[in-house]
Design a protein around this motif. Structure first.
Motif: not given
Lengths: 490, 53
Positions: B1-19
């Motif tokens: 579950m922890n791994l899935l959360r990390r993957i989710f936040y990896f993508y979420l942060d990636g999309f948020r930080q896009m310019t």
């Protein structure tokens, strides 16, 4: 050529040409940026990190605009080429499906790690992701080229007269045919040339403007090495392709040379009236006295090939094909009502089925593709490709002499090399695809038999819609990319 | 579950930080909409083959 056939071919050609503007840059720029990131991982020098990130940005723009443009080609198979899809879909569909499932998902997974992973995963893991993105794109190209190669040289299948479909007998024969391996190498390495020429051209623009000098000079060096490796491989694969085409598609070779009469001392035509004696024989057979059939031999006379095989004339093949087609129609009519008659018809069909596809052709002249288009496209491809190779060599020489920054003539030449490398790629595909006309699948199905029953106006409408959309996409790519290049401060 | 959360936040942060990536995503989404919701549905309908006849 009837209107529907012309429009359907035109639409497919236009789609493929647009698609091929995006793909080679993805393949080639991907290698260059991966090499740069590897230099960063090995040296720890932040310069290479910033440089790799800049080229990755341009890679991302090209990838985003170009991704999925090839799907339109797959739509066209079902709409404009439904008979083709029915006839060979069981074979042709397999590599396309593998491409979609395996390679595309691999690309998509690792491209996310590449763009979102800076600072979040280790340097080595990031660099691996970058390489796997490019490897995924290359595997994707492999399966598309397997499908295309099968159309050029159909192997590993058997025709089922009950379903009127070709069925795959040997997957590995399809996936690893000689033609597929050669075409993959030639096409992907030409993509390396395109990516390298792009980097050299953009970097030369910076040098002309006196901006980002260190990044430009070091990028040119890396790109020129990648480009030169790609060029040498591309030439080697081109040589192998010449021998393969001479064996499997002799008409394409005859058209590319404008060779009317075959000869054991066939010359290579540089331009009309300027020839290198014996060179075509050598290129086609690796023997300076190897026999190369001309258009007349293939259509009317018949010939004995360099491999000592007796080859029927086109006229004789068409006569055989008509017998096969007539027997096949008889079989289809009798198979429910008269099993014995159907069995006899099937036996007649099997006796002539090697030339089944030829039965759809009106006469032997229909076997000849548009010779001027194939002839000149081949020469433009070679001339433009050679110019690009010269630019790579010059770049390395100027770098060695420490004159890369000051040689303005080279900078202008490098800018010119960019349209040249694209023109070479487009002409290469024209030679491959126009050169194999009238066949949709070499020797099996001519394009006129692969068409759907559609109103030409429908095809015209979709062609116009498609042309507008893809032109808009291309304009968007050029605009975003030029802005990214202009704004960059290394 | 922890791994899935990390993957989710990896993508979420990636999309948020896009310019500049936002602009590219807009192009991708418009393109896919045009291809699949317009071209595929209304213009590129599969046609029944006639070769068997």
């Amino acid at each position: 050529m009837n209107e529907l056939l012309f429009l359907s071919r035109f639409q497919f050609a236009l789609t493929a040409c647009y698609h091929w503007l995006f793909v080679p840059l993805t393949l080639g720029l991907g290698i260059v940026m991966s090499v740069m990131e590897t230099l960063y991982v090995r040296s720890g020098d932040d310069f290479w990190k910033r440089t790799a990130q800049f080229w990755q940005k341009l890679f991302g723009i090209n990838f985003a605009v170009g991704v999925a443009t090839g799907i339109i080609l797959e739509f066209e198979f079902g709409t404009n080429w439904s008979n083709y899809s029915w006839f060979v879909g069981d074979i042709f569909g397999a590599p396309l499906a593998i491409e979609g499932i395996l390679a595309f998902f691999m690309e998509s997974t690792f491209i996310a790690l590449m763009f979102f992973g800076w600072g979040k995963i280790s340097r080595k893991a990031h660099c691996t992701s970058t390489w796997l993105t490019v490897i995924g794109a290359t595997i994707s190209a492999w399966w598309i080229l397997v499908a295309n190669s099968w159309m050029q040289n159909p192997v590993g299948m058997e025709f089922n007269p009950a379903t009127v479909r070709n069925e795959m007998l040997d997957f590995f024969a399809v996936a690893f045919s000689h033609t597929a391996i050669i075409k993959f190498a030639h096409t992907v390495l030409s993509g390396w040339m395109t990516g390298a020429a792009f980097v050299v051209a953009v970097s030369s623009w910076y040098l002309l403007r006196g901006r980002n000098l260190e990044m430009a000079k070091r990028s040119i060096k890396v790109a020129a090495i990648v480009g030169l490796i790609g060029s040498l491989g591309c030439m080697g694969a081109g040589d192998a392709s010449g021998v393969d085409i001479a064996r499997t598609q002799p008409m394409k070779l005859a058209a590319a040379e404008g060779l009317q009469k075959g000869s054991c001392e066939a010359p290579f035509s540089i331009v009309p009236g300027v020839e290198i004696p014996h060179m075509l024989s050598f290129l086609a057979t690796h023997d300076f006295n190897g026999f190369v059939p001309g258009i007349e031999d293939i259509t009317r006379l018949g010939y004995t090939s360099h491999q000592s095989e007796e080859v029927l004339s086109g006229e004789a093949k068409i006569a055989e094909g008509r017998l096969a087609l007539e027997a096949f129609k008889r079989y289809r009519q009798l198979r429910q009502s008269d099993p014995e008659g159907a069995a006899q018809a099937l036996a007649d069909f099997n006796a002539h089925k090697a030339y089944f596809g030829y039965g759809y052709l009106e006469n032997a002249d229909a076997l000849v593709p548009n010779v001027p288009i194939v002839y000149w496209s081949f020469r433009i491809m070679i001339a433009m490709g050679s110019f690009v190779v010269l630019i790579f060599l010059l770049a390395l020489w100027l770098d060695y002499k420490k004159r890369l920054e000051s040689s303005r003539l080279f900078h202008y030449g490098a800018l010119l090399a960019l349209p040249c490398v694209y023109l070479a790629g487009q002409c290469g595909w024209i030679v491959a695809e126009v050169g194999r006309q009238p066949w949709a699948i070499q020797g099996l199905l001519p394009v006129n038999a692969g068409l759907s029953s559609l109103a030409p106006t429908n095809v015209l409408a979709t062609t116009l819609i498609f042309a507008v959309i893809f032109t808009a996409l291309l304009a968007a790519e050029i605009r975003i990319m030029t802005r990214a290049i202009k704004d960059h401060q290394a | 579950m922890n791994l899935l959360r990390r993957i989710f936040y990896f993508y979420l942060d990636g999309f948020r930080q896009m310019t500049w990536g936002r602009q590219l995503w807009i192009i991708i989404l418009i393109k896919l909409f045009v291809m699949f919701a317009i071209l595929r549905l209304f213009f590129f309908q599969p046609v029944a083959p006639t070769i068997a006849q």
